[in-house]
Design a protein around this motif. Structure first.
Motif, short mmCIF file in Angstrom:
data_model
loop_
_atom_site.label_atom_id
_atom_site.label_comp_id
_atom_site.label_asym_id
_atom_site.label_seq_id
_atom_site.Cartn_x
_atom_site.Cartn_y
_atom_site.Cartn_z
N UNK A 40 0.87 -1.17 0.00
CA UNK A 40 0.00 0.00 0.00
C UNK A 40 0.91 1.22 0.00
N UNK A 41 0.36 2.37 0.27
CA UNK A 41 1.22 3.55 0.26
C UNK A 41 0.70 4.62 1.18
N UNK A 42 1.65 5.31 1.80
CA UNK A 42 1.30 6.47 2.62
C UNK A 42 1.69 7.72 1.87
N UNK A 43 1.43 8.86 2.46
CA UNK A 43 1.71 10.09 1.74
C UNK A 43 2.06 11.22 2.68
N UNK A 55 -1.50 6.98 -6.11
CA UNK A 55 -0.78 8.20 -5.77
C UNK A 55 0.63 8.17 -6.34
N UNK A 56 1.18 9.36 -6.51
CA UNK A 56 2.48 9.50 -7.18
C UNK A 56 3.59 9.67 -6.17
N UNK A 57 4.68 8.96 -6.37
CA UNK A 57 5.87 9.14 -5.53
C UNK A 57 6.60 10.41 -5.93
N UNK A 58 7.65 10.74 -5.23
CA UNK A 58 8.40 11.96 -5.49
C UNK A 58 8.83 12.04 -6.96
N UNK A 100 1.86 4.70 -7.37
CA UNK A 100 1.79 3.72 -6.28
C UNK A 100 0.33 3.42 -5.97
N UNK A 101 0.06 2.18 -5.61
CA UNK A 101 -1.29 1.79 -5.24
C UNK A 101 -1.50 2.03 -3.75
N UNK A 110 3.36 -0.93 -6.97
CA UNK A 110 4.01 0.05 -7.83
C UNK A 110 3.74 -0.28 -9.29
N UNK A 111 3.52 0.74 -10.08
CA UNK A 111 3.41 0.51 -11.52
C UNK A 111 4.78 0.81 -12.13
#
Lengths: 185, 1017, 490
Positions: free
Chosen positions: B87-90, B475-478, B483-484, B544-545
């Motif tokens: 998963x991903x945090x932000x 969501x997008x990483x830096x 990212x999912x 991750x894509x």
């Protein structure tokens, strides 16, 4: 005990009790009684009187041997306990030390030794003196109360083979400063 | 309550009527907000149910949001078995790919996702602590509707009902008088909805604000290259790294990557060394790592950049446009140390063209960033060590302008409905705007927030915000990688995501669920329906894509604008002194901008520099403190043009002269039971015009004292002790000079060895055949970022003890990071050293325990047997490292049931009166052993990763089997840099430290040597 | 052994000649009367009531504190990491130390034939018992989980584990409990004849019953005396090394660990000397008021007090010497950690405690070089109190300063006692004095039989072979000189 003898009023006789005012009289008396060959007799004092042991011809007690034995036993008990628990029954790796290494065991070993010996000394003393004994015929005598205060006594028991009410009484009365009385069972 | 919520959720949709409202009032007006932690058996079954579904698809999550209790254990699901999901945090609009560990439907641990472009499997202290936020009992549990004074807790249906007319009107007015205030976000769902918003409600206004905005960098790049960009440093291939007040290793979206690459590029055994120059006003982790660190007041940092440029252009003939040459001509650094530093630095940079990386910190004005990138350009770094990607949202105004213009709108009463997506502007908006009052005047304000915070109180509506572990999103990483974000648990309190709420304003009741929004958004990234499901599954599994990072863009340098901006800074005097002190507003390493104030783990994590817990303080350097007559714990009255606050002072070596540093994010009034009243709120001093630096700060002593709880230097008042500390640190935290080491490693190491008699033992050492677990910690890699501390806390159910206890040195952290200073207090060298139980083979703690509650396992772990411990504390007394922790009280007495959900079932929860300490994560060792056994194969090296090592961004911590000569840890133990701390006690520690390497520039080294004679052990 | 030991200490004999051990022309009867009267009096002096009231209140406080501690956890104390031991173990060592004078006076002075012991040994032994009781309390309550304490004893338990015999703390368990038991036996055994005396004087049934019960039917029979003396001698002989071992073992708690300031080979002798030092001070503190209240001036004469002050002076100087050696070795060893520890003790944050210790333990007792002070009640009381304070601080300094700053400066700390710490310390004194006052009220506070045995009436001048046991040892020639006749009998 044997009911061979009785007091004037017919009660079974425990023995005769002679009271002395001071140590010298007591010791002289004791020597006489000893020489008369009595065995079942004793002297009573508020504090341990020196020379009385010889005067009465008391043999040296075995207590010391008992205590020594107990001490030795304590040493092995202490060592055994530590060795068995930490090495045999449940050994653990502690601070990279071997499971059994004497140095670490000395203190406990010593304490256990002292404990056993001390207990033996106390218990042994009571046992040999066959204490506790909360009842004793002598406690019937009013005078005898002063045995723990400031008077000195000699008691000869009726059980003594050489005991004879008259003869024994005569012997006691012959002693310096003795006041004699019968004590019943 | 939650199932009740669910019940009303469905019925509420029928009955959004006033009649229903009345009914609602009657039923739930009083005590509708359940006592915190109302957590029922039924709820628990639901959670178990979740995990059933989880098990259904490996790695992917059940497509329905409704979940049901189960009657029979479904196939393929083992109760108590840990499952991990991507998963991903932000944070700050940059997503971080994470792996969440879930046991029986409870997410209990967060780790980095190997596929994440930035973290690469590592994670930060904040990532680690985020799981605690999920179970925060202070979270808002229902939507709350405020009517004048009276608040009532309602249900989602009521909100939908309320929006009905609104949405209709908005459609009519094309979104007039509607405004959104959002935090920066990388969410594709939000981006997508915003595009719809622009199309369908063109009148609606959108503002984005981040109190710790990094827009200065964005502006700087706009100046330098004509368009807003994101810069990406490649520290792995940079021989010289130069940071202008930039905390690259901790306070940066790419910090994890930087930390890892910087460390990797310094492995001296592999002949690699780089050199890190840091110029900063307040010590930070990057400054601590620096080979050369220079303290300058904030205002002097941009000019220093010019001084370096001056050297480059004039001393090293880098060709630059004439106008720049003009500007730079007279820009030598004025004070001698700075000049020497600039010269040496310029020399190094010139000697390593194309192999250096220069960055400025986000606090610095845009011009400083322009200068930094000018250097990169002149040195030919661009394309080699520095790359740029397009800004995701080029048109948006920078954050401080945005919040200012929103304030104008509100002031003018042009906003009828204000939707605040997350954030807490009432608390953290610049003070000059008086945002709280403006907000209170908005007719209809909706605040999406996990807590009823300062802002929510002023809004008409508060909607509970979903935690990322409860959310669907993309969501997008830096670097732009997609990212999912998938939920591991049904929203505990019916929280909504930003996107879900946003959708309501577009579609009302018809609004799609987060899950659908995410799938829609993903549609844009896959070609054709055919393989959608497949790649969707793949995405959820990998998190991750691949290959979705934003493309690097070519840049062309804009001489003109840059010259203009440099001209501006060229007028700044580069030396402090006149018009009073200069204040710097810092991001706080624990609470960030204040959003984590209610997270007890973070609150109790000692600050990397000050070692303060539970508070912030005004940081001043020793000489400045002496000049002001201020001591640590003095309460001072601090005023900056008119506005004033009272705050405790803390004397921190290395803070530049005339500078006072103010960490933001404390003094919250509505954070929750943990965060309320901790520390001091410094936002009131912050103006939108000068968000990071403020001149003319004045200090006066109030004569009062305020107790601070620092985990080091407690009562270290007497000079003798301070001297002794100085004397010892050299042998405890070893350092070697790179060149000496390369010449003769052994000799270099010997320099600071403690001279001791030969170490002989009465007894032969115990032999460990089979495994012999050990650890190696590379001090040259460690940045002191605290990730390991929090990771350990999360993994091992370590209790939080609170400020009072910490003040009495009863903190429970199993791993702590010792921070020590050397040399000149005003510009010291700073070293960090993580210390956990080193599992001595001759462990002093073991022999003294009367009940053998701490013993060695057959594999040489120093095991603590909790249920045997009677708590004599003798082991702790006899532990030379003081890493043992004692439960003086039952620290878990007051835990809410919901908080207990965060516990790791693999680790015993310790009772009162019991000693505890690092176990080398024995539960992980056993878990790995079981797996290996099942596959009947020997354990592989690197298979067992303790929590601390797993989180470490710099990969400083290595764990393994010392009996296996091939294992990494065994190799590290064999290196010349390896040493055992306090090995002279013959305790034979299993943890080896690798000496820190200082790669000094001999030109400066000489100067520093004169500065202070080296410390000897 | 009698003679050899007797001559082994001529110096003390010389002094003994001075003055009779029992003054004021007491007789056997009058001695009995004086001592028993204290117990038989319907009501003790008011001072006793006041003292008892206060002590009992403090004892109550102690138990309240213990209750609070057990409910809340050891956190109610000021201890922390690094300072894992604070008042708890300080008090433990302090009380164990006090507990030493008793058996020492009884046993060692007995073996050395110091007749003057007879009037004070009962006091001292009682003090030992109660002090050790207080001492034992602290290890018991200082642990985090007092309810599983029995794991420290080799008792089979549900974990089927055994205690770790390598741990000095376990040695403590054995040493202290052995010491407690042996001292109790020694004390009780010495009391049996006197209890018999009380039994025989008893007027009320209850008294007769209880004294009768505990005097075990003692008849003062010489055959009993004979074994009794032997047993007493053996106990004394066992108790003497025990006394020395106990405080040595206590000192191992520190000496065996590796904390700088603890890890010192001088500790065992140093601790033993300190214990005797503190113990005698406490005996003085107790005896001075008691002889006032209960008119024992004839049995406990100035000479007894003076002899004790001399021992205080001697042991005090040993302690002072130990302090110096410690510091010297710290410097001489070249071990920088040790050096710092001792510098830190003397000049660091705990300097005040260190200097309190030095002035109370080393400087104050020097008064006793002068006869004037040795024989002045106020001076004796002053020093006695001072030494007790000093000895408490000695332990505090050793434990707390060493722990607060050990190896890693990063984990250096500071210990500040809480109110619970203070109340517990205070309460332990309450418990001690409560028990002691009860002893004064209900038991023969002077060994009647022993005192009688050193009186003229004992007729020790008879030129006969001496008894086996040498219950109180005898040196006849000297007795002649001593009790030659009434004129010497001032």
């Amino acid at each position: 005990m044997n009911g061979k003898w009785t007091t004037a009023d017919g009660a079974p006789l425990f023995g005769l009790l002679a009271e002395f005012a001071d140590v010298d009289a007591l010791i002289e008396g004791a020597e006489k009684v000893r020489d008369a060959g009595y065995t079942k007799w004793d002297a009573h004092t508020p504090f341990p009187v020196h020379g009385l042991d010889d005067a009465m011809g008391i043999r040296h007690t075995k207590l010391s041997y008992l205590v020594f034995a107990a001490g030795v036993f304590g040493v092995f008990a202490g060592l055994g306990l530590q060795w068995w628990t930490n090495t045999v029954d449940y050994s653990l790796i502690l601070s990279g030390k071997p499971f059994f290494a004497l140095p670490a065991n000395i203190p406990v070993l010593f304490e256990v030794m002292v404990l056993f010996a001390a207990a033996a000394a106390f218990v042994g003393m009571l046992a040999f003196n066959n204490l506790p004994l909360w009842y004793h015929s002598l406690f019937k005598s009013r005078r005898f109360l002063r045995a723990t205060n400031d008077r000195f006594f000699i008691s000869i028991e009726a059980r003594d083979p050489k005991f004879d009410p008259r003869a024994t009484r005569a012997l006691l009365e012959s002693l310096r400063g003795a006041a004699v009385e019968e004590v019943e069972e | 309550m939650n199932e009740r919520g669910g019940y009303w959720r469905s019925l509420g949709e029928l009955a959004g009527t006033p009649a229903f409202r009345l009914k609602l009032e009657r039923e739930f007006a009083e005590g509708a907000v359940d006592a915190p932690g109302a957590f029922t058996r039924r709820r628990f079954l639901q959670l178990m149910g979740a995990s059933v579904a989880l098990a259904g698809f490996s790695g992917c999550r059940w497509p329905k949001e409704k979940i049901v209790p189960y009657a029979h254990r479904p196939e393929g699901w083992v109760p108590g078995e840990a499952l991990r999901f991507a998963t991903s945090g932000e944070l700050r609009g940059c997503a971080r790919g994470l792996l969440a560990t879930s046991v029986d439907g409870r997410p209990i641990k967060i780790d980095g996702n190997e596929n994440d472009p930035i973290g690469r499997g590592a994670s930060s202290a904040i990532d680690q602590a985020s799981v605690l936020d999920l179970y925060d009992p202070d979270r808002t549990r229902t939507p709350i509707w405020r009517e004048g004074r009276s608040e009532r807790s309602v249900v989602w249906g009521d909100f939908l009902a309320w929006t009905e007319d609104l949405v209709r009107d908005l459609r009519a007015t094309r979104g007039a008088r509607l405004a959104f205030l959002s935090e920066p976000t990388g969410s594709e769902c939000v981006a997508r909805l915003r595009r719809r918003l622009a199309a369908e409600l063109p009148e609606a206004l959108w503002f984005e604000y981040d109190p710790l905005s990094m827009d200065h960098a964005r502006e700087g790049l706009r100046i330098a290259f004509g368009k807003p960009l994101r810069a990406h440093l490649d520290l792995a291939s940079a021989a010289i790294v130069f940071s202008l007040d930039a905390d690259l290793l901790d306070d940066d979206p790419a910090a994890l990557l930087h930390a890892r690459e910087l460390a990797a590029a310094r492995r001296i055994e592999e002949g690699r060394t780089n050199r890190l120059y840091v110029v900063e006003s307040v010590p930070c982790t990057t400054g601590a790592k620096a080979d050369h660190r220079l303290s300058l007041p904030p205002r002097a940092i941009a000019p220093f950049a010019l001084a370096v440029l001056h050297e480059l252009v004039f001393a090293h003939e880098l060709e630059a446009p004439d106008r720049l040459r003009e500007i730079l001509r007279a820009r030598e650094a004025s004070d001698p140390p700075a000049r020497a530093f600039a010269k040496a630095l310029a020399e190094d940079l010139a000697a390593n063209r194309g192999r250096s990386a220069i960055a400025a910190g986000y606090r610095q004005p845009p011009a400083a960033h322009a200068a930094a990138h000018l250097m990169n350009d002149l040195l030919g770094n661009i394309g080699r060590t520095v790359a740029y990607t397009a800004d995701p949202d080029p048109e948006r105004p920078n954050h401080f302008d945005a919040i200012r213009s929103l304030a104008k709108e509100l002031e003018a009463g042009r906003v009828e409905t204000l939707v605040v997506l997350g954030g807490n502007p009432a608390y953290d908006a610049p003070a000059d705007l008086g945002f709280a009052d403006l907000l209170a005047r908005v007719p209809h304000a909706v605040h999406l927030s996990s807590h009823r915070n300062e802002t929510s109180l002023l809004a008409e509506w508060q909607i509970p915000r979903a935690h990322f572990l409860e959310s669907w999103d993309l969501s997008r990483a830096h670097d732009g990688t997609l990212l999912a974000r998938q939920p591991l648990i049904e929203p505990l309190y019916g929280g909504r995501t930003d996107a879900e709420l946003l959708a309501v304003f577009l579609d009302g009741r018809a609004a799609a669920s987060g899950h659908d929004l995410a799938r829609e958004a993903f549609g844009a990234f896959v070609s054709g329906e055919a393989d959608f499901e497949k790649s969707w599954r793949r995405l959820l599994h990998d998190g991750v894509l691949g290959g979705s990072a934003r493309p690097k863009v070519d840049v062309s340098f804009q001489a003109g604008p840059t010259a203009d901006s440099l001209e501006q800074i060229s007028h700044i005097k580069d030396h402090a002194g006149e018009n009073g002190l200069e204040a710097v507003f810092l991001r706080d390493a624990s609470v960030h901008d204040g959003r984590f104030a209610n997270n007890a783990w973070l609150q109790e994590t000692p600050d990397p520099m000050t070692k303060l817990t539970w508070d912030n303080a005004a940081l001043v350097g020793p000489s400045t403190a002496r000049a002001l007559g201020v001591e640590t714990e003095d309460v001072v009255r601090l005023s900056i043009n008119g506005r004033a606050i009272e705050i405790a002072a803390y004397v921190l070596p290395g803070v530049a002269a005339g500078t006072i540093a103010l960490p933001l994010g404390y003094g919250r009034t509505r954070a929750g039971r943990v965060g309320n009243g901790d520390g001091f709120d410094v936002y009131p001093l912050r103006a939108s015009g000068a968000p990071y630096f403020a001149f003319g700060a004045a200090i006066e002593r109030t004569g009062r004292r305020y107790p601070l709880a620092a985990t080091e230097e407690h009562h270290l008042i007497d000079p003798r002790a301070t001297r002794e500390r100085e004397r010892r640190v050299g042998s405890l935290v070893r350092e070697v000079e790179a060149d000496e080491y390369l010449r003769n490693p052994a000799k270099a190491m010997h320099a600071e060895e403690v001279h001791h008699p030969p170490l002989v033992s009465l007894f032969p050492p115990h032999s460990y055949d089979g495994h012999r677990w050990g650890m190696a910690i590379d001090l040259d890699a460690c940045t002191g970022c605290n990730a390991c501390v929090v990771a350990c806390q999360a993994e091992n159910n370590i209790p939080v003890v609170g400020k009072k206890q910490v003040r009495n040195q009863r903190e429970m952290h199993w791993i702590r990071i010792d921070r020590s200073f050397r040399g000149d207090p005003d510009s010291p060298e700073i070293v960090h050293q993580p210390v956990a139980c080193v599992h001595c083979e001759n462990a002093p703690c073991e022999q003294v325990c009367p009940v053998a509650a701490t013993v060695h396992t057959s594999e040489g772990l120093n095991a603590m047997v909790y249920n045997r411990c009677i708590g004599t504390r003798y082991c702790s007394n006899n532990c030379p490292y003081k890493v043992r922790r004692f439960n003086f009280f039952n620290y878990r007495k007051n835990l809410e049931p919901v908080e207990k959900m965060a516990m790791n079932p693999e680790v015993t929860v310790r009772s009162r009166g019991v000693m505890e300490k690092c176990t080398f994560c024995v539960q992980r060792i056993e878990a790995a052993r079981i797996v290996a056994k099942n596959e009947n194969r020997p354990l592989r090296d690197g298979e067992i990763v303790p929590a601390c090592a797993a989180s470490c961004p710099a990969r400083a911590i290595v764990f393994g089997d010392l009996n296996d000569p091939e294992s990494r840890v065994a190799k590290l133990h064999g290196e010349a840099r390896a040493y055992g701390m306090l090995a002279e006690l013959n305790v034979r520690p299993r943890t080896a430290y690798l000496a820190r390497v200082r790669n000094r520039n001999e030109r400066l080294a000489k100067r520093e040597k004169e500065g202070h004679e080296p410390i000897h052990g | 052994m009698s003679r050899s030991t007797a001559e082994a200490v001529p110096a003390l004999d010389e002094r003994i000649r001075g003055e009779p051990l029992v003054a004021g022309g007491e007789t056997l009867a009058s001695v009995t009367e004086t001592v028993c009267a204290i117990v038989e009096k319907p009501r003790p002096p008011r001072a006793w009531y006041v003292a008892f009231g206060i002590s009992a209140m403090l004892a109550g406080l102690l138990f309240a504190m213990i209750g609070y501690l057990l409910i809340e956890g050891t956190g109610v104390w000021g201890i922390n990491v690094p300072v894992g031991w604070g008042f708890d173990i300080t008090n433990f060592v302090f009380w164990v130390g006090i507990g030493h004078a008793g058996t020492l006076i009884s046993a060692i002075l007995f073996l050395f034939r110091q007749k003057w012991r007879t009037s004070i040994n009962r006091f001292a032994e009682a003090m030992t018992i109660f002090a050790v009781l207080c001492a034992g309390l602290f290890p018991a309550i200082h642990v985090g989980r007092a309810w599983v304490e029995y794991w420290m004893f080799p008792i089979p338990n549900n974990l089927s584990m055994w205690p770790n015999f390598r741990s000095p703390l376990l040695w403590d368990v054995f040493a202290v409990s052995t010491y407690m038991i042996v001292s109790l036996l020694f004390w009780y055994m010495g009391m049996i004849p006197d209890l018999a005396t009380l039994r025989d004087r008893a007027r009320t049934r209850i008294r007769r019953f209880f004294y009768g019960l505990f005097s075990l039917g003692w008849r003062g029979s010489n055959r009993q005396w004979h074994r009794y003396e032997r047993a007493y001698l053996l106990l004394a002989a066992l108790a003497t090394p025990l006394v020395l071992s106990v405080h040595s073992v206590v000192s191992f708690d520190f000496a065996v660990s590796q904390v700088p300031g603890w890890h010192t080979t001088i500790f065992p002798p140093y601790f033993v000397a300190g214990a005797i030092f503190g113990g005698f001070a406490m005996v003085l503190l107790l005896i001075v008021p008691s002889r006032e209240w209960f008119g024992l001036k004839n049995l406990i004469t100035m000479r007894h007090l003076e002899n004790m002050t001399k021992i205080v002076l001697a042991t005090g100087s040993m302690v002072g010497y130990a302090y110096l050696i410690e510091i010297f070795i710290a410097w001489y060893s070249g071990n920088s950690l040790e050096r710092f520890t001792f510098m830190n003790r003397a000049l660091g944050p705990y300097a005040w405690a260190f200097w309190t210790m030095v002035s109370c333990n080393v400087i104050l007792p020097q008064l006793f070089w002068f006869k004037r002070f040795r024989r002045s009640i106020p001076a004796i009381l002053l020093v006695a109190i001072g030494v007790n304070i000093g000895m408490w601080f000695e332990r505090y300094v050793i434990i707390v300063t060493s722990l607060s700053r050990d190896f890693l400066p990063s984990s250096w700390g500071h210990f500040t006692p809480t109110w619970v710490d203070l109340c517990t310390l205070l309460g332990s004194f309450g418990l001690f004095f409560t028990l002691f006052l009860l002893f004064l009220r209900f038991l023969p506070i002077v060994a009647i039989a022993e005192v009688k045995s050193v009186m003229p009436e004992a007729k020790l001048d008879r030129d006969v072979h001496h008894g086996q046991g040498d219950y109180h040892g005898d040196i006849p020639r000297q007795h002649e000189r001593q009790f030659g006749g009434p004129e010497t009998n001032r």
